[in-house]
Design a protein around this motif. Sequence first.
Motif, PDB file in Angstrom:
ATOM      1  N   ARG A  78       0.853  -1.183   0.000  1.00  0.00           N
ATOM      2  CA  ARG A  78       0.000   0.000   0.000  1.00  0.00           C
ATOM      3  C   ARG A  78       0.890   1.234   0.000  1.00  0.00           C
ATOM      4  N   ARG A  79       0.772   2.034  -1.033  1.00  0.00           N
ATOM      5  CA  ARG A  79       1.571   3.264  -1.091  1.00  0.00           C
ATOM      6  C   ARG A  79       0.970   4.294  -0.141  1.00  0.00           C
ATOM      7  N   ALA A  80       1.836   4.983   0.574  1.00  0.00           N
ATOM      8  CA  ALA A  80       1.388   5.978   1.536  1.00  0.00           C
ATOM      9  C   ALA A  80       0.697   7.147   0.822  1.00  0.00           C
ATOM     10  N   GLN A  81      -0.195   7.785   1.543  1.00  0.00           N
ATOM     11  CA  GLN A  81      -0.848   9.010   1.102  1.00  0.00           C
ATOM     12  C   GLN A  81      -0.260  10.190   1.880  1.00  0.00           C
TER      13      GLN A  81
ATOM     14  N   ASP B 245      -1.053  10.537   5.521  1.00  0.00           N
ATOM     15  CA  ASP B 245      -0.519   9.582   6.491  1.00  0.00           C
ATOM     16  C   ASP B 245       0.535  10.213   7.395  1.00  0.00           C
TER      17      ASP B 245
ATOM     18  N   TRP C 243       4.183  11.339   8.875  1.00  0.00           N
ATOM     19  CA  TRP C 243       5.487  10.686   8.964  1.00  0.00           C
ATOM     20  C   TRP C 243       5.646   9.982  10.299  1.00  0.00           C
TER      21      TRP C 243
ATOM     22  N   PRO D  49       7.226   6.810   6.049  1.00  0.00           N
ATOM     23  CA  PRO D  49       5.821   7.206   5.916  1.00  0.00           C
ATOM     24  C   PRO D  49       5.016   6.701   7.108  1.00  0.00           C
TER      25      PRO D  49
ATOM     26  N   ASN E 144       2.236   5.327   7.497  1.00  0.00           N
ATOM     27  CA  ASN E 144       1.506   4.058   7.416  1.00  0.00           C
ATOM     28  C   ASN E 144       2.375   2.847   7.761  1.00  0.00           C
TER      29      ASN E 144
ATOM     30  N   LYS F 242       4.642  10.131  15.648  1.00  0.00           N
ATOM     31  CA  LYS F 242       3.956  10.511  14.419  1.00  0.00           C
ATOM     32  C   LYS F 242       4.173  12.014  14.241  1.00  0.00           C
TER      33      LYS F 242
ATOM     34  N   PRO G  33       4.416   8.629  -0.903  1.00  0.00           N
ATOM     35  CA  PRO G  33       3.321   9.156  -1.730  1.00  0.00           C
ATOM     36  C   PRO G  33       3.837   9.553  -3.117  1.00  0.00           C
TER      37      PRO G  33
END
Length: 286
Positions: free
Chosen positions: A99-102, A105, A107, A145, A147, A169, A247
């Motif tokens: 799943r690619r981060a958005q 999300d 850091w 990222p 996520n 986070k 992302p």
Amino acid sequence: MAKADAVPDVSPTPRHQHLIVTVYGLYARSQDGTFAVADLIQLLGDLGVESAGVRSSVSRLKKRGVLVSLKRGGSAAYKLSPELEDVFSAGDERIFAPRRAQKDDGWLLASFSVPEAQRHLRHRLRTILTRVGCGQVSPGLWIAPGNLADEVEHQLRRAQLMEYVDLFKATHLSGGHIDEKVGQWWDLPSLEALYTEFLARHQPVLQRWEKHEGESESPELLKQAFADYVPMVTQWRRLPYMDPGLPEEYLPDNWHGLAAQELFTKLHALLGPKAQHYAMSVVASN
């Protein structure tokens, strides 16, 4: 992949040990994690590995604790170490369901401090953070990222290193373009070169198989699918760990990782079931 660490071996011609680990990861877990030596020799022989090379590589994997020897039906066999089951399960998700981060999300920051008397743990920490896809902001501050937070924490707890690490986070508030910072925290050119190599090696494989579309699945066709699929997965399976899944907005223009992911997905869907059918037929026949 942090700049401070060497690029892992993802050569287009996988080592025998890497092929064996892939075969176990893909097919042995449906066999209680076990393959008879005869099955393993036949399957690796279909990948161009001679029996002596199989035995030598299995011996090395046994010394490393990846495989354990046992008897199955009176015959010699090797089983995946039970301690590695969670590693393979986590790998399934990272490799086959990435799943690619958005941007939303955020850091994850990992700050660590290790006493000088335990400096060997510092190297172990950096190795784990690199393998999970973290980048290096400074020697004691690493980034990923947001996520990836659960996975980073899981790996650090598994290695019993969380007492040296604080996880946060975070949101980037400084001026400047974040994509420029990303280029400092991760060695994207090296990763781009590996994706380019993957595309160059396996695009022709996809084109060749597209010509077979609609053909009946003969034993030879299934065997060829196995011979194409396992080396492809072996070359690919390290890349999702080196790539943090940034992302798309933070990636360089024409980033080959996106095309490589699409190619892997197509080949996995096309060849995976055929290769599985062939591997299980070998196991059932012996």
